[in-house]
Design a protein around this motif. Structure first.
Motif, PDB file in Angstrom:
ATOM      1  N   CYS A 101       0.711  -1.487   0.246  1.00  0.00           N
ATOM      2  CA  CYS A 101       0.142   0.051  -0.391  1.00  0.00           C
ATOM      3  C   CYS A 101       0.291   1.237   0.201  1.00  0.00           C
ATOM      4  N   ALA A 102       2.471   1.022   0.313  1.00  0.00           N
ATOM      5  CA  ALA A 102       3.377   2.459   0.712  1.00  0.00           C
ATOM      6  C   ALA A 102       3.431   2.781  -0.577  1.00  0.00           C
ATOM      7  N   ARG A 103       3.479   4.045  -0.745  1.00  0.00           N
ATOM      8  CA  ARG A 103       4.076   4.426  -1.851  1.00  0.00           C
ATOM      9  C   ARG A 103       5.798   5.394  -2.085  1.00  0.00           C
ATOM     10  N   ASP A 104       6.709   5.613  -0.502  1.00  0.00           N
ATOM     11  CA  ASP A 104       7.835   5.475  -0.004  1.00  0.00           C
ATOM     12  C   ASP A 104       8.191   4.835   0.060  1.00  0.00           C
ATOM     13  N   ALA A 105       9.511   3.858  -0.243  1.00  0.00           N
ATOM     14  CA  ALA A 105      10.799   3.568  -0.374  1.00  0.00           C
ATOM     15  C   ALA A 105      10.862   2.815   1.222  1.00  0.00           C
ATOM     16  N   LYS A 106      10.399   3.625   2.488  1.00  0.00           N
ATOM     17  CA  LYS A 106      11.071   2.368   3.655  1.00  0.00           C
ATOM     18  C   LYS A 106       9.532   2.201   3.736  1.00  0.00           C
ATOM     19  N   GLY A 107       8.482   2.550   3.257  1.00  0.00           N
ATOM     20  CA  GLY A 107       7.249   1.859   3.461  1.00  0.00           C
ATOM     21  C   GLY A 107       7.209   0.416   2.976  1.00  0.00           C
ATOM     22  N   VAL A 108       7.659   0.473   1.824  1.00  0.00           N
ATOM     23  CA  VAL A 108       7.344  -0.707   0.928  1.00  0.00           C
ATOM     24  C   VAL A 108       7.959  -2.216   1.191  1.00  0.00           C
TER      25      VAL A 108
ATOM     26  N   TRP B  66      -6.085   7.249  -7.390  1.00  0.00           N
ATOM     27  CA  TRP B  66      -5.702   8.810  -7.612  1.00  0.00           C
ATOM     28  C   TRP B  66      -5.104   9.417  -8.542  1.00  0.00           C
ATOM     29  N   ASP B  67      -5.362  10.565  -8.921  1.00  0.00           N
ATOM     30  CA  ASP B  67      -4.841  11.030 -10.475  1.00  0.00           C
ATOM     31  C   ASP B  67      -2.756  11.144 -10.409  1.00  0.00           C
ATOM     32  N   ASN B  68      -2.721  11.037  -8.801  1.00  0.00           N
ATOM     33  CA  ASN B  68      -1.191  11.892  -9.344  1.00  0.00           C
ATOM     34  C   ASN B  68      -0.524  10.254  -8.057  1.00  0.00           C
ATOM     35  N   ASP B  69      -0.785   9.310  -7.819  1.00  0.00           N
ATOM     36  CA  ASP B  69      -0.846   7.815  -7.260  1.00  0.00           C
ATOM     37  C   ASP B  69       0.245   7.534  -8.517  1.00  0.00           C
ATOM     38  N   PRO B  70       0.254   7.877  -9.754  1.00  0.00           N
ATOM     39  CA  PRO B  70       1.922   7.374 -11.230  1.00  0.00           C
ATOM     40  C   PRO B  70       2.483   8.549 -10.878  1.00  0.00           C
ATOM     41  N   GLU B  71       2.415   9.258 -10.343  1.00  0.00           N
ATOM     42  CA  GLU B  71       3.270  10.421  -9.734  1.00  0.00           C
ATOM     43  C   GLU B  71       4.218   9.857  -9.099  1.00  0.00           C
ATOM     44  N   TRP B  72       3.417   9.599  -7.541  1.00  0.00           N
ATOM     45  CA  TRP B  72       3.992   9.377  -5.869  1.00  0.00           C
ATOM     46  C   TRP B  72       4.571   8.170  -5.997  1.00  0.00           C
ATOM     47  N   VAL B  73       4.329   7.128  -7.143  1.00  0.00           N
ATOM     48  CA  VAL B  73       5.028   5.678  -7.108  1.00  0.00           C
ATOM     49  C   VAL B  73       6.874   5.518  -7.619  1.00  0.00           C
ATOM     50  N   VAL B  74       6.712   7.093  -7.945  1.00  0.00           N
ATOM     51  CA  VAL B  74       8.395   7.398  -8.725  1.00  0.00           C
ATOM     52  C   VAL B  74       9.047   8.084  -7.518  1.00  0.00           C
ATOM     53  N   GLU B  75       8.470   9.610  -7.269  1.00  0.00           N
ATOM     54  CA  GLU B  75       8.544  10.299  -6.859  1.00  0.00           C
ATOM     55  C   GLU B  75       9.253   9.789  -5.354  1.00  0.00           C
ATOM     56  N   GLN B  76       8.109   9.091  -4.522  1.00  0.00           N
ATOM     57  CA  GLN B  76       8.874   8.609  -2.699  1.00  0.00           C
ATOM     58  C   GLN B  76       9.823   7.059  -3.388  1.00  0.00           C
ATOM     59  N   GLY B  77      10.195   6.711  -4.254  1.00  0.00           N
ATOM     60  CA  GLY B  77      10.701   6.080  -4.266  1.00  0.00           C
ATOM     61  C   GLY B  77      10.346   4.506  -4.260  1.00  0.00           C
ATOM     62  N   GLY B  78       8.814   4.312  -4.039  1.00  0.00           N
ATOM     63  CA  GLY B  78       8.383   2.865  -3.668  1.00  0.00           C
ATOM     64  C   GLY B  78       8.672   1.894  -4.863  1.00  0.00           C
ATOM     65  N   LEU B  79       8.540   2.935  -6.618  1.00  0.00           N
ATOM     66  CA  LEU B  79       8.679   2.014  -7.175  1.00  0.00           C
ATOM     67  C   LEU B  79      10.184   1.365  -7.782  1.00  0.00           C
TER      68      LEU B  79
ATOM     69  N   GLU C 299      12.052   1.153  -5.211  1.00  0.00           N
ATOM     70  CA  GLU C 299      12.383  -0.203  -3.731  1.00  0.00           C
ATOM     71  C   GLU C 299      11.604  -1.644  -4.669  1.00  0.00           C
ATOM     72  N   LEU C 300      10.788  -1.618  -5.017  1.00  0.00           N
ATOM     73  CA  LEU C 300       9.619  -2.665  -5.001  1.00  0.00           C
ATOM     74  C   LEU C 300      10.706  -3.324  -6.753  1.00  0.00           C
ATOM     75  N   LEU C 301      11.541  -2.444  -7.515  1.00  0.00           N
ATOM     76  CA  LEU C 301      12.016  -3.675  -7.969  1.00  0.00           C
ATOM     77  C   LEU C 301      13.273  -4.201  -7.244  1.00  0.00           C
ATOM     78  N   GLN C 302      14.293  -3.359  -6.679  1.00  0.00           N
ATOM     79  CA  GLN C 302      15.406  -3.649  -6.007  1.00  0.00           C
ATOM     80  C   GLN C 302      14.878  -4.587  -4.868  1.00  0.00           C
ATOM     81  N   LEU C 303      13.231  -4.995  -4.282  1.00  0.00           N
ATOM     82  CA  LEU C 303      13.070  -6.145  -4.085  1.00  0.00           C
ATOM     83  C   LEU C 303      13.024  -7.640  -4.788  1.00  0.00           C
ATOM     84  N   GLN C 304      12.376  -6.957  -5.927  1.00  0.00           N
ATOM     85  CA  GLN C 304      12.427  -8.255  -7.249  1.00  0.00           C
ATOM     86  C   GLN C 304      13.235  -8.879  -6.993  1.00  0.00           C
ATOM     87  N   LYS C 305      15.056  -7.957  -7.663  1.00  0.00           N
ATOM     88  CA  LYS C 305      16.515  -8.224  -7.801  1.00  0.00           C
ATOM     89  C   LYS C 305      16.633  -9.510  -6.704  1.00  0.00           C
TER      90      LYS C 305
END
Length: 340
Positions: free
Chosen positions: A124-131, A157-170, A172-178
């Motif tokens: 549910c988080a959008r930021d790296a630490k929360g993810v 929410w309209d700004n969710d696509p920006e948030w997942v990038v700007e806040q680092g969540g995406l 971090e998720l890709l790092q967890l995948q690695k």
């Protein structure tokens, strides 16, 4: 001079529109469906992942809503025995309770059930630490070393696509995948096709989850606008809210708009890999299994009749209010965006 449409021309236009809509029934994903002897349910490819999943996916929210936890475990084991190899969940379902009970079910008998399950949950988080924190918590609750599919939840929410990038969540998720803790990544949402399309542009996702139901055909349609884009990109589509959502039989069924069989057949006739189905009893499990095993796509005339029946109650969104209000968004996400 422009002529004013008559009732007859309106009827002709509706018939032509419904006939055109009926042409989807021989989609490529249906041609790729197969049912191997003894496997219990047809399977379909999950996008370009090389994984095949059962056309029914057991819903995590509903399984966590069963009061008798021993019965919930029996239902999950029965589902796996009957050929449902795809389980859904989420970090915030029942404050983690859904993941806890599913983890208990999959870990039973020295983990034999986990080996038979393609396991999905959501962050549910959008930021790296929360993810990272939420993924680690889900791994512990689900009693597993790796989650097969992790999806970013409620991109509503309209700004969710920006948030997942700007806040680092995406990232971090890709790092967890690695790191091998997550195999595939995707996202979910139920609010607006345009938000989904925006999200498709920020990453080459493995999956996307969205509402797929007969009312969606006429109202802010994910089937018309998002499914073709996802399919073109090789992204596996997972359907949800097949019966309109809700705790029991679903809003669309409860309102008498369509039967459970019509709802599931319509959803499975789309370019979807699987549809998430809420199962709260053995009776519902048996009902949905029977529909899935006997599934055949709607032919043109059948589809025209169904859409004509549904249209009067579908166009204003009365059965899909999750698209037009925040009332159906989770408390975590409402607070995340400043709505108490």
């Amino acid at each position: 001079m422009t002529s004013i449409p008559t009732d007859e021309t309106r009827r002709e236009f509706l018939q032509e529109s419904l006939a055109a809509a009926a042409t989807f029934s021989a989609s490529s994903i249906l041609l790729a469906q197969e049912q191997r002897p003894g496997e219990g349910l047809p399977t379909r490819p999950l996008g370009r992942t090389s994984v095949r999943v059962s056309i029914l996916c057991l819903g995590g929210w509903h399984i966590g809503d069963i009061r008798d936890k021993k019965e919930a475990i029996r239902i999950m084991h029965a589902a796996l025995d009957e050929g449902i190899n795809f389980f859904d969940n989420c970090w915030d379902y029942h404050d983690g309770g859904s993941e806890e009970i599913m983890g208990q079910a999959l870990a039973a008998d020295s983990g034999k059930w986990r080996k038979r399950c393609f396991l999905m949950t959501k962050v549910c988080a959008r930021d790296a630490k929360g993810v990272r924190q939420q993924v680690e918590q889900s791994l512990r609750r689900l009693r597993t070393d790796v989650i097969d599919l992790m999806q970013m939840h409620e991109i509503n929410w309209d700004n969710d696509p920006e948030w997942v990038v700007e806040q680092g969540g995406l990232a971090e998720l890709l790092q967890l995948q690695k790191e091998g803790k997550v195999r595939f990544v995707g996202f979910t949402g139920h609010k607006s096709p345009h938000i989904h399309l925006k999200m498709l542009s920020v990453h080459r996702w493995d999956t996307v989850q969205m509402p797929i139901n007969v009312c969606d055909h006429f109202y802010r349609s994910f089937v018309h606008h998002v499914v073709p884009a996802a399919h073109k990109a090789g992204i596996g589509v997972i359907g949800m809210k097949t019966m309109g959502g809700g705790r029991s039989e679903g809003k669309i069924v409860a309102a008498g708009v369509a039967t459970p069989e019509e709802c599931l057949r319509y959803a499975l006739s789309q370019d979807v890999a699987s549809v998430v189905t809420g199962i709260t009893s053995m009776d519902i499990l048996r009902q949905n299994l029977a529909i899935a095993r006997n599934f055949r796509p709607f032919n043109g005339e059948e589809l025209q009749r169904l859409l004509a029946k549904v249209k009067p109650q579908a166009g204003d969104g009365r059965h899909e209010r999750f698209k037009s209000t925040i009332d159906f968004d989770g408390p975590y996400h409402r607070k995340q965006h400043g709505f108490e």
